[in-house]
Design an enzyme around this catalytic site. Structure first.
Site, PDB file in Angstrom:
ATOM      1  N   GLU A 197       0.831  -1.218   0.000  1.00 17.16           N
ATOM      2  CA  GLU A 197       0.000   0.000   0.000  1.00 17.16           C
ATOM      3  C   GLU A 197       0.862   1.263   0.000  1.00 17.16           C
ATOM      4  O   GLU A 197       0.700   2.155   0.843  1.00 17.16           O
ATOM      5  CB  GLU A 197      -0.969  -0.018   1.184  1.00 17.16           C
ATOM      6  CG  GLU A 197      -2.003  -1.118   1.047  1.00 17.16           C
ATOM      7  CD  GLU A 197      -3.116  -1.070   2.099  1.00 17.16           C
ATOM      8  OE1 GLU A 197      -2.888  -0.490   3.163  1.00 17.16           O
ATOM      9  OE2 GLU A 197      -4.200  -1.611   1.837  1.00 17.16           O
ATOM     10  N   GLU A 387      -5.531  -8.393  -1.211  1.00 19.38           N
ATOM     11  CA  GLU A 387      -6.245  -8.242   0.064  1.00 19.38           C
ATOM     12  C   GLU A 387      -7.695  -7.951  -0.255  1.00 19.38           C
ATOM     13  O   GLU A 387      -7.985  -7.089  -1.089  1.00 19.38           O
ATOM     14  CB  GLU A 387      -5.708  -7.065   0.894  1.00 19.38           C
ATOM     15  CG  GLU A 387      -4.353  -7.275   1.497  1.00 19.38           C
ATOM     16  CD  GLU A 387      -3.937  -6.152   2.431  1.00 19.38           C
ATOM     17  OE1 GLU A 387      -4.825  -5.475   3.000  1.00 19.38           O
ATOM     18  OE2 GLU A 387      -2.726  -5.945   2.577  1.00 19.38           O
TER      19      GLU A 387
HETATM   20  C1  BG6 Z   1      -4.482  -2.981   4.658  1.00 21.21           C
HETATM   21  C2  BG6 Z   1      -3.188  -3.477   5.173  1.00 21.21           C
HETATM   22  O1  BG6 Z   1      -4.455  -1.609   4.895  1.00 21.21           O
HETATM   23  O2  BG6 Z   1      -5.678  -3.337   5.239  1.00 21.21           O
HETATM   24  C3  BG6 Z   1      -3.284  -4.554   6.212  1.00 21.21           C
HETATM   25  O3  BG6 Z   1      -2.290  -3.825   4.155  1.00 21.21           O
HETATM   26  C4  BG6 Z   1      -4.513  -4.326   7.072  1.00 21.21           C
HETATM   27  O4  BG6 Z   1      -2.077  -4.574   6.912  1.00 21.21           O
HETATM   28  C5  BG6 Z   1      -5.743  -4.389   6.184  1.00 21.21           C
HETATM   29  O5  BG6 Z   1      -4.618  -5.193   8.141  1.00 21.21           O
HETATM   30  C6  BG6 Z   1      -7.072  -4.300   6.897  1.00 21.21           C
HETATM   31  O6  BG6 Z   1      -7.106  -3.185   7.743  1.00 21.21           O
HETATM   32  P1  BG6 Z   1      -7.472  -3.351   9.280  1.00 21.21           P
HETATM   33  O7  BG6 Z   1      -7.298  -1.988   9.842  1.00 21.21           O
HETATM   34  O8  BG6 Z   1      -8.863  -3.835   9.317  1.00 21.21           O
HETATM   35  O9  BG6 Z   1      -6.496  -4.316   9.830  1.00 21.21           O
END
Ligand code: BG6
Length: 490
Positions: A197, A387
């Site tokens: 990111e 993700e």
């Molecule tokens: C992304 C990151 O921003 O979102 C992860 O690459 C992160 O590290 C994921 O965990 C989800 O966000 P959160 O705040 O729900 O953990």
């Protein structure tokens, strides 16, 4: 054409959110080690000590007082210290991924396990050995690793003593780290991502509570420039070390809509889309800065230190594929008094057509298809969603079951959107690794209760629990989805 036979189905994690073992095996400190747990409504704090010994804490979005040094203090909880202890459980966890039929596992290497302060001449052998065992374990099951080289974990020494990424000297330190792991794991790893990111460097700064001065913007754009150069060097080295290597960028993929058809809103949305999402991948995919970059720099009197050699390196270090995280979309507006909504770093106005999770993130599967089309059209490079998922409150029943039909529903709709993007739109999508395939510590809130996994880990926000792993209903659903190449989504 639907999902190709060699489609990379899998899941994703990051070292600092799952490994634990923060002070084991010679690992050095990173900022997450001094970051406390928060909630959806209370921030995570970073703890520090002043030169006179006074202790303090500040939110993730506040600037550090002059002279303060980050420190682990008594009386605070630091969830990343132990996390889910993947460090000692990786064999058991990988066996569960294999049982689901994973073809790919996205994980990151903690820079500070390899070079604890970042400045050492020689790598830490214990750190290298740990990741070698993880890769060998994955190989046993024919699971391809997808390795993020940097996932929010610059060694604390570099951050505090060297001025972090705004200092050009950090490029050489990262080059050394990248070269070490590319050489060490040649043949075991073929898919790499440089910076997780990377665009959140800007978005994070934009969300800061204070210090958004021109000097601050200068710092942030120089920081990013240095990362772009380091990323380009890594791509070049990866190809030289092993022509089989493929390297991708990784973008926080938040799709923004204009809240209204007022042209002011549309223009504001376009500008946010450029500065918040496209700026980084334009450089990493095309090898040069986009035309609108000058406007962004001019707005804050930014004058970057960019050498002729940097420009050449950027050109020669274009990534092979485009990857991104996708959770939700948001709306941009210039109108006042609109209801706001949160999201993954890029917040905005609430969309009246969408539903929202317990943490206020919207559900927008069609947005994923729109995003895929926009970005495939822009770069025409293979794409991976690295993700995606639903952070939700799960209940572990006495019989060890977890009925997470809400998660199945979320994933089903997103897989369907991907299928449409491949089958109908002809986007070249080659992989899907869902976020937090095993429960882990939330990056944003530091909670354990914000769970994304197919596998429940019995640890709570007070960091108590047996640490035992349980298969959720979504575990069996994903297994079926993978076995049927995305055809059986019921
Ligand atoms: C992304 C990151 O921003 O979102 C992860 O690459 C992160 O590290 C994921 O965990 C989800 O966000 P959160 O705040 O729900 O953990």
């Amino acid at each position: 054409m639907s999902f190709p036979k060699n489609f990379f189905w899998g899941g994703a994690t990051a070292a600092n959110q799952c490994e634990g073992a923060w002070n084991v095996g010679g690992r050095g400190m990173t900022e997450t080690d001094v970051t406390t747990g928060g909630t959806a409504t209370t921030p995570r704090y970073r703890t520090y000590v002043m030169p006179d010994g006074t202790e303090g804490k500040l939110s993730q979005f506040a600037s550090k007082p002059k002279g303060a040094k980050f420190a682990v203090l008594d009386g605070y909880k630091y969830p990343n210290h132990e996390a889910i202890d993947f460090y000692h459980h990786y064999k058991e966890d990988i066996a569960l991924f294999a049982e689901m039929g994973f073809k790919m596992f996205r994980m990151s290497i903690a820079w500070s396990r390899i070079y604890p302060k970042g400045i050492e001449e020689e790598p830490n052998q214990e750190g290298l050995a740990f990741y070698r065992s993880v890769f060998e374990e994955l190989k046993k099951y024919n699971i391809e690793p997808l390795v993020t080289i940097w996932h929010f974990d610059t060694p604390l020494y570099i951050e505090e003593e060297m001025g972090d990424w705004a200092n050009r000297d950090v490029i050489a330190l990262f080059d050394k780290y990248a070269k070490t792991i590319l050489t060490e794991y040649k043949g075991l790893v073929h898919y790499w991502l440089t910076f997780n990111e990377i665009n959140n460097t800007v978005n994070f700064f934009d969300a800061m509570e204070d210090s958004k001065t021109d000097a601050g913007w200068q710092n942030v754009y120089q920081h990013l420039h240095n990362k772009f150069v380091a990323s380009a060097h890594t791509v070049k080295m990866a190809h030289e070390i092993d022509p089989e290597n493929k390297v991708g960028c990784m973008i926080c993929g938040t799709l923004s809509y204009a809240l209204t058809c007022d042209p002011q809103d549309v223009f504001a949305k376009d500008e946010k889309w450029q500065s918040g999402v496209l700026y980084c991948s334009d450089v990493q995919c095309r090898g040069y800065y986009p035309y609108y970059a000058q406007k962004m720099w001019d707005a804050h009197n930014v004058k970057l230190d960019i050498t002729e050699q940097d420009l050449k390196d950027l050109k020669e270090g274009c990534v092979d594929f485009y990857t991104f995280s996708y959770y939700s979309s948001n709306c941009i507006t210039t109108h006042k008094d609109t209801e706001t909504a949160s999201g993954n770093m890029i917040n905005g106005a609430k969309n009246p057509y969408l539903e929202y999770s317990d943490w206020g993130w919207s559900y927008d599967p069609l947005g994923l298809r729109i995003y895929l089309n926009y970005l495939y059209d822009r770069y025409e490079k293979p794409m991976m969603i690295v993700e995606n998922g639903l952070g939700a409150l799960d209940v572990l029943n006495e019989d060890g079951t977890v009925h997470d039909d809400y998660r199945i529903d979320y994933l089903r709709k997103h897989v369907k959107a991907m299928k449409d993007a491949i089958e109908i739109d002809h986007v070249d999508l080659i992989g899907y690794t869902t976020w937090g395939c095993i429960d882990l510590v939330s990056a944003g809130t530091g909670e354990m209760r914000k769970r994304y996994g197919f596998i429940y880990v019995d640890i709570d926000d007070d960091l108590k629990g047996s640490g035992k792993r349980y298969r959720k209903d979504s575990f069996y659903w994903y297994k079926k989805c993978i076995a049927s190449d995305g055809e059986d989504l019921d």
